[in-house]
Scaffold this active site. Structure first.
Site, mmCIF file in Angstrom:
data_model
loop_
_atom_site.group_PDB
_atom_site.id
_atom_site.type_symbol
_atom_site.label_atom_id
_atom_site.label_comp_id
_atom_site.label_asym_id
_atom_site.label_seq_id
_atom_site.Cartn_x
_atom_site.Cartn_y
_atom_site.Cartn_z
ATOM 1 N N HIS A 68 2.592 -12.332 0.814
ATOM 2 C CA HIS A 68 3.961 -12.862 0.734
ATOM 3 C C HIS A 68 4.899 -11.814 0.173
ATOM 4 O O HIS A 68 6.112 -11.917 0.314
ATOM 5 C CB HIS A 68 4.004 -14.132 -0.129
ATOM 6 C CG HIS A 68 3.641 -13.892 -1.550
ATOM 7 N ND1 HIS A 68 2.384 -13.517 -1.938
ATOM 8 C CD2 HIS A 68 4.372 -13.931 -2.686
ATOM 9 C CE1 HIS A 68 2.366 -13.356 -3.251
ATOM 10 N NE2 HIS A 68 3.561 -13.601 -3.724
ATOM 11 N N LYS A 73 -1.630 -5.548 -3.999
ATOM 12 C CA LYS A 73 -2.031 -4.697 -5.124
ATOM 13 C C LYS A 73 -3.298 -5.230 -5.752
ATOM 14 O O LYS A 73 -3.500 -6.438 -5.845
ATOM 15 C CB LYS A 73 -0.887 -4.744 -6.158
ATOM 16 C CG LYS A 73 -0.959 -3.718 -7.232
ATOM 17 C CD LYS A 73 -0.274 -2.430 -6.828
ATOM 18 C CE LYS A 73 -0.460 -1.335 -7.843
ATOM 19 N NZ LYS A 73 -1.815 -0.793 -7.905
ATOM 20 N N LYS A 97 -1.574 -13.525 -10.656
ATOM 21 C CA LYS A 97 -1.157 -12.680 -11.787
ATOM 22 C C LYS A 97 0.203 -12.035 -11.492
ATOM 23 O O LYS A 97 1.111 -12.074 -12.309
ATOM 24 C CB LYS A 97 -2.227 -11.593 -11.967
ATOM 25 C CG LYS A 97 -2.226 -10.905 -13.279
ATOM 26 C CD LYS A 97 -3.391 -9.910 -13.368
ATOM 27 C CE LYS A 97 -4.752 -10.588 -13.302
ATOM 28 N NZ LYS A 97 -5.867 -9.668 -13.492
ATOM 29 N N ASP A 102 6.078 -11.793 -12.460
ATOM 30 C CA ASP A 102 7.202 -11.301 -11.653
ATOM 31 C C ASP A 102 7.057 -9.842 -11.251
ATOM 32 O O ASP A 102 7.999 -9.047 -11.389
ATOM 33 C CB ASP A 102 8.533 -11.505 -12.404
ATOM 34 C CG ASP A 102 8.919 -12.957 -12.490
ATOM 35 O OD1 ASP A 102 8.591 -13.706 -11.549
ATOM 36 O OD2 ASP A 102 9.530 -13.361 -13.500
ATOM 37 N N LYS A 109 -7.935 -6.762 -3.692
ATOM 38 C CA LYS A 109 -8.961 -6.198 -4.582
ATOM 39 C C LYS A 109 -9.996 -5.490 -3.729
ATOM 40 O O LYS A 109 -10.225 -5.852 -2.570
ATOM 41 C CB LYS A 109 -9.664 -7.319 -5.377
ATOM 42 C CG LYS A 109 -10.323 -6.819 -6.637
ATOM 43 C CD LYS A 109 -9.315 -6.639 -7.758
ATOM 44 C CE LYS A 109 -9.932 -6.101 -9.020
ATOM 45 N NZ LYS A 109 -8.987 -6.125 -10.142
ATOM 46 N N SER A 366 1.319 -0.577 -13.562
ATOM 47 C CA SER A 366 1.116 -0.014 -12.220
ATOM 48 C C SER A 366 2.399 -0.151 -11.395
ATOM 49 O O SER A 366 2.754 0.736 -10.612
ATOM 50 C CB SER A 366 -0.021 -0.741 -11.495
ATOM 51 O OG SER A 366 -1.258 -0.199 -11.849
#
Ligand code: NAD
Length: 474
Positions: A68, A73, A97, A102, A109, A366
Site C-alpha cells: 500500500h 521495507k 510496524k 507513520d 522481510k 532506516s
C-alpha cells in the site's frame, strides 16, 4: 475477546490471531480485512555456491506482505532455523510496524537458511552477494520498490556487500545507495542506525514510564532508575538496549541471557564488560563478576521488574508462560511471546509492550537513512553552522542583558545539531507519538485488552485508509 490457550500455533498464525482480535474492534469490510491480513507475494530461491571444491545449495525467501506504500521495507535474516512461515510472519509485522509509527513503507522481510558461524568471511561475502543478485534480478531489492535492512545474523558488513552488488548491476540508478539501509556510514549509512533499535526500545520504555496509569497497570512505580532488568540476547538490539538502560537511565541489568548460558548478578552487571567478554570468548561463559547458569532459558523465569527478550521469536510460550515472574515484558525481539503465552500472562496481570511498537526504532532510522540517500546529502550539513551562529547571537543578547549563563549550558546552547542529534531527536519523537496513540486507544476502548491489540488496530486502520484512498486496481 479472549481465546483459550488450548494449543500453540505458528509464528504467522500468532500474528494473524492478533490481527483478528484487532480487526474485530474495527468497522472495516471483510474483503478489505482479508486482503490486508495475507501476504501479497513471496519469492523462494535456491542457488549453488562452490565451497572448497564442493557445491552447496542455499535456500532463501523474500516476502512482500503489503504494497500500500512503496518501497516495501524489512530486514534480511541469516539463520539456520529460518523458514517461509517465519519470513511471512515478520513481513506482516513490518506492515503493521511501519503504519503504526507513520513510516511510509509497505511490509517485507527476507531470510537465508544458513549458519553464518560455519563459514569464513570470504565465503559469507560470496554467499551474500549471490543471494543479493538473485533478489535484485527479480526486483526484490530496489531503491524504489523493495529496500532490505539488517536483522538477526546480518549487520553493516552484509548491507555493504548488498549495496555494492546492487550498484554493479544498476549503475544507472542514481539512488542506488538507497537500495538497502543499515549500511556503514562510509557507504551511505546514517549516524545512529546501528544503535537505533536498542535506543528506540529505551525511548519506548521512557515514554511508558511517563504515564502513571501504564506504570500502575504493570504494578510498578517511579522511573526506570533502579529497575531490575533481565535481557535475553546481547546482539545488536539487546546490547544497545541494555547499555543505554544501564548507563543513561540507571536501571540495574541483573541478568543477561545468551545462547551459551546466563549471567546473573543482583547488584547489576556491567553491560560493556560482558559484551567485550562475549566478543573475545564467543559467549558469556567464564565472565567472572556474575553467577553463571548453563540453562539460559530457565532464567527467563527469574523475578525482575522488566523482562526484555531481545534474541528471537517464541521464547515465551505456552510451556513457560505461567512461570514468568516479571511485571513488564518489553518485546525488543520480533514475536518473542506466542499468542497462547500472552493470554496466560495477561491473566496473571503481567503487562506487555508489544514488538510491533517497541522495536520500530530500526525501521524509523532506516527511513531517515533512505531519505538521506535520496537527498544525496548528510543531515545537518546545510544548517548546522547557521544554527550555531544564531545561537551565539542569542547567547550574546542574554549575556548583554546582564544574565550570566553557566559555561556548560552555554556550550550546549552554542552547539548546532549534527546528524546523530537529529536522528535521535526524530527517533524519540516517533516513539513518543506512537506510544501516546497506543495508550489512548487502549484506555479509551473497553473491548481492547492489550497494548498489542491497540497497536494493531491503529496500524490496520491506517493501512485500510491507504487502500481505500488509492482504490483497487481494476
Ligand atoms: P543479532 O543476531 O545481532 O543478536 C541476537 C543475539 O541473541 C545474539 O547475541 C545471539 O547469540 C543471541 N541468541 C540467539 N539465540 C538465543 C537464545 N536461544 N537464547 C539467548 N540468546 C540467544 O540479532 P538482532 O539484530 O539483535 O535481532 C534480535 C531480535 O530483534 C530479532 O527478533 C530481530 O528480528 C529483532 N529486530 C532486530 C532489528 C535490528 O535492527 N537489528 C530491528 C527490529 C527487530
Amino acid at each position: 475477546m479472549t481465546l483459550p490457550p488450548d494449543k500453540e500455533v505458528s509464528f504467522k498464525d500468532s500474528v494473524n490471531l492478533s490481527f483478528d482480535l484487532a480487526r474485530a474492534t474495527l468497522d472495516i469490510p471483510e474483503g478489505m480485512a482479508q486482503y490486508i491480513r495475507n501476504v501479497k507475494d513471496v519469492y523462494q530461491v535456491r542457488f549453488p555456491i562452490k565451497i572448497d571444491g564442493e557445491i552447496e545449495t542455499f535456500i532463501g525467501w523474500r516476502a512482500v506482505h503489503s504494497d500500500h506504500k512503496l518501497p516495501v521495507k524489512g530486514g534480511i535474516r541469516f539463520s539456520p532455523m529460518v523458514n517461509q512461515d517465519e519470513v511471512e510472519a515478520l513481513s506482516a509485522l513490518m506492515t503493521y510496524k511501519c503504519a503504526l509509527v507513520d513510516v511510509p513503507f509497505g511490509g517485507s522481510k527476507g531470510g537465508l537458511l544458513i549458519d553464518p558461524q560455519k563459514y569464513d568471511r570470504d565465503t559469507m561475502e560470496r554467499i551474500t552477494r549471490r543471494f543479493a543478485f538473485e533478489l535484485i534480478q527479480k526486483d526484490y531489492i530496489s531503491s524504489s520498490t523493495n529496500v532490505p535492512a539488517p536483522d538477526m545474523g546480518t549487520g553493516q558488513r552484509e548491507m555493504a556487500w548488498i549495496v555494492s552488488t546492487y550498484a554493479s548491476y544498476k549503475p544507472d540508478d542514481i539512488d542506488r545507495l538507497a537500495c538497502v539501509t543499515g549500511k556503514p556510514v562510509s557507504m551511505g549509512g546514517i549516524d545512529g542506525r546501528v544503535e537505533a533499535t536498542g535506543r528506540g526500545v529505551v525511548f519506548g520504555l521512557r515514554e511508558f514510564f511517563r504515564h502513571p496509569d501504564d506504570v500502575k497497570r504493570a504494578k510498578l512505580e517511579g522511573t526506570l532508575e533502579g529497575k531490575r532488568v533481565i535481557i535475553q540476547g546481547l546482539g545488536n538490539v539487546g546490547y544497545y538496549t541494555a547499555k543505554i538502560l544501564e548507563e543513561e537511565d540507571g536501571a540495574k541489568i541483573v541478568g543477561i541471557l545468551e545462547y551459551d548460558g546466563a549471567l546473573m548478578n543482583p547488584d547489576g552487571l556491567n553491560v560493556e564488560e560482558v559484551y567485550q567478554h562475549k566478543i573475545a570468548n564467543g559467549g558469556v561463559k567464564g565472565y567472572p563478576r556474575a553467577t553463571y547458569v548453563e540453562d539460559s532459558m530457565s532464567m527467563l523465569e527469574e523475578e525482575c521488574d522488566i523482562l526484555i527478550p531481545a534474541a528471537m521469536e517464541g521464547v515465551i510460550h505456552q510451556g513457560n508462560a505461567s512461570r514468568i515472574k516479571t511485571k513488564l515484558v518489553a518485546e525488543a525481539a520480533n514475536g518473542p511471546v506466542t499468542f497462547a503465552a500472552e493470554v496466560i500472562m495477561r491473566e496473571k496481570g503481567i503487562a506487555n509492550i508489544p514488538d510491533v511498537y517497541l522495536n520500530a526504532g530500526g525501521v524509523i532510522v532506516s527511513y531517515f537513512e533512505w531519505i538521506k540517500n535520496l537527498s544525496h546529502i548528510r543531515f545537518g550539513r546545510i544548517n548546522r553552522r547557521w544554527e550555531e551562529g544564531k545561537n551565539e547571537m542569542l547567547l550574546q543578547a542574554i549575556e548583554g542583558a546582564g544574565h550570566q549563563v553557566p559555561k556548560d549550558l552555554a556550550a550546549r546552547i552554542l552547539q548546532g545539531s549534527g546528524e546523530i542529534d537529529l536522528v535521535r531527536s526524530g527517533l524519540d519523537d516517533s516513539m513518543r507519538k506512537a506510544w501516546q496513540e497506543i495508550r489512548q486507544r487502549f484506555w479509551s476502548h473497553d473491548n481492547i485488552e492489550s497494548y498489542r491489540i491497540a497497536a494493531m488496530s491503529i496500524a490496520i486502520e491506517k493501512v485500510c485508509t491507504s487502500y481505500n484512498t488509492m482504490g483497487v486496481y481494476p
